[in-house]
Design a protein around this motif. Structure first.
Motif, PDB file in Angstrom:
ATOM      1  N   VAL A  22      34.596 -66.807 -20.493  1.00  0.00           N
ATOM      2  CA  VAL A  22      34.028 -67.741 -21.466  1.00  0.00           C
ATOM      3  C   VAL A  22      32.502 -67.709 -21.442  1.00  0.00           C
ATOM      4  O   VAL A  22      31.857 -67.668 -22.499  1.00  0.00           O
ATOM      5  CB  VAL A  22      34.558 -69.175 -21.224  1.00  0.00           C
ATOM      6  N   ALA A  23      31.884 -67.693 -20.276  1.00  0.00           N
ATOM      7  CA  ALA A  23      30.415 -67.711 -20.194  1.00  0.00           C
ATOM      8  C   ALA A  23      29.811 -66.479 -20.870  1.00  0.00           C
ATOM      9  O   ALA A  23      28.832 -66.596 -21.623  1.00  0.00           O
ATOM     10  CB  ALA A  23      29.971 -67.801 -18.738  1.00  0.00           C
ATOM     11  N   THR A  49      37.312 -67.399 -25.706  1.00  0.00           N
ATOM     12  CA  THR A  49      38.134 -67.054 -24.549  1.00  0.00           C
ATOM     13  C   THR A  49      38.402 -65.559 -24.464  1.00  0.00           C
ATOM     14  O   THR A  49      39.058 -65.103 -23.528  1.00  0.00           O
ATOM     15  CB  THR A  49      39.485 -67.782 -24.587  1.00  0.00           C
ATOM     16  N   PRO A  57      40.175 -70.120 -18.925  1.00  0.00           N
ATOM     17  CA  PRO A  57      40.178 -71.568 -18.685  1.00  0.00           C
ATOM     18  C   PRO A  57      39.950 -72.318 -19.999  1.00  0.00           C
ATOM     19  O   PRO A  57      39.395 -71.761 -20.945  1.00  0.00           O
ATOM     20  CB  PRO A  57      38.984 -71.762 -17.744  1.00  0.00           C
ATOM     21  N   VAL A  59      38.192 -74.576 -22.718  1.00  0.00           N
ATOM     22  CA  VAL A  59      36.777 -74.777 -23.036  1.00  0.00           C
ATOM     23  C   VAL A  59      36.621 -76.217 -23.518  1.00  0.00           C
ATOM     24  O   VAL A  59      37.123 -76.588 -24.570  1.00  0.00           O
ATOM     25  CB  VAL A  59      36.307 -73.793 -24.126  1.00  0.00           C
ATOM     26  N   HIS A  60      35.954 -77.026 -22.713  1.00  0.00           N
ATOM     27  CA  HIS A  60      35.731 -78.423 -23.061  1.00  0.00           C
ATOM     28  C   HIS A  60      34.412 -78.558 -23.815  1.00  0.00           C
ATOM     29  O   HIS A  60      33.430 -77.892 -23.466  1.00  0.00           O
ATOM     30  CB  HIS A  60      35.717 -79.284 -21.793  1.00  0.00           C
ATOM     31  N   ASP A  62      32.047 -80.572 -23.682  1.00  0.00           N
ATOM     32  CA  ASP A  62      30.892 -80.969 -22.870  1.00  0.00           C
ATOM     33  C   ASP A  62      30.616 -80.007 -21.714  1.00  0.00           C
ATOM     34  O   ASP A  62      29.815 -80.298 -20.831  1.00  0.00           O
ATOM     35  CB  ASP A  62      31.059 -82.389 -22.350  1.00  0.00           C
ATOM     36  N   SER A  63      31.238 -78.834 -21.751  1.00  0.00           N
ATOM     37  CA  SER A  63      31.070 -77.844 -20.690  1.00  0.00           C
ATOM     38  C   SER A  63      29.653 -77.267 -20.675  1.00  0.00           C
ATOM     39  O   SER A  63      29.088 -76.943 -21.726  1.00  0.00           O
ATOM     40  CB  SER A  63      32.067 -76.702 -20.877  1.00  0.00           C
ATOM     41  N   ASP A  64      29.092 -77.123 -19.489  1.00  0.00           N
ATOM     42  CA  ASP A  64      27.773 -76.484 -19.360  1.00  0.00           C
ATOM     43  C   ASP A  64      27.807 -75.033 -19.822  1.00  0.00           C
ATOM     44  O   ASP A  64      26.769 -74.480 -20.193  1.00  0.00           O
ATOM     45  CB  ASP A  64      27.297 -76.535 -17.903  1.00  0.00           C
ATOM     46  N   ASP A  65      28.981 -74.404 -19.821  1.00  0.00           N
ATOM     47  CA  ASP A  65      29.095 -73.028 -20.307  1.00  0.00           C
ATOM     48  C   ASP A  65      28.693 -72.899 -21.766  1.00  0.00           C
ATOM     49  O   ASP A  65      28.284 -71.827 -22.213  1.00  0.00           O
ATOM     50  CB  ASP A  65      30.539 -72.521 -20.161  1.00  0.00           C
ATOM     51  N   LEU A  66      28.801 -73.974 -22.533  1.00  0.00           N
ATOM     52  CA  LEU A  66      28.482 -73.933 -23.958  1.00  0.00           C
ATOM     53  C   LEU A  66      27.001 -74.113 -24.271  1.00  0.00           C
ATOM     54  O   LEU A  66      26.581 -73.912 -25.409  1.00  0.00           O
ATOM     55  CB  LEU A  66      29.295 -74.994 -24.704  1.00  0.00           C
TER      56      LEU A  66
END
Length: 77
Positions: A22-23, A49, A57, A59-60, A62-66
């Motif tokens: 995802v990242a 994904t 995983p 993807v929310h 509020d995820s920092d990955d976004l």
């Protein structure tokens, strides 16, 4: 009123995706947003994904990955 009449540029993008990463996919999407400099960019379903429904995983929102993608979108309004 003038803003409502301004053209809306829409781009369709297909960034290279890495299955389950995802990242990395977020970074690729952010690069696409910056490259097209459009107000709206449409990506394929599941592209964050890497098209891996079972292996990636969730993807929310509020995820920092976004954050890289959110930042790229903010740069182009």
């Amino acid at each position: 009123m003038a803003d409502r009449l301004a053209p809306l540029t829409v781009a369709v993008a297909q960034p290279w995706c890495t299955p389950g990463d995802v990242a990395a996919n977020v970074r690729a999407h952010a690069e696409a947003v910056r490259a097209v400099a459009s107000r709206v960019v449409v990506f394929p379903e599941l592209s964050l994904t890497g098209y891996e429904v079972d292996a990636a995983p969730p993807v929310h929102p509020d995820s920092d990955d976004l954050v890289p993608l959110i930042d790229a979108c903010a740069e182009h309004g």
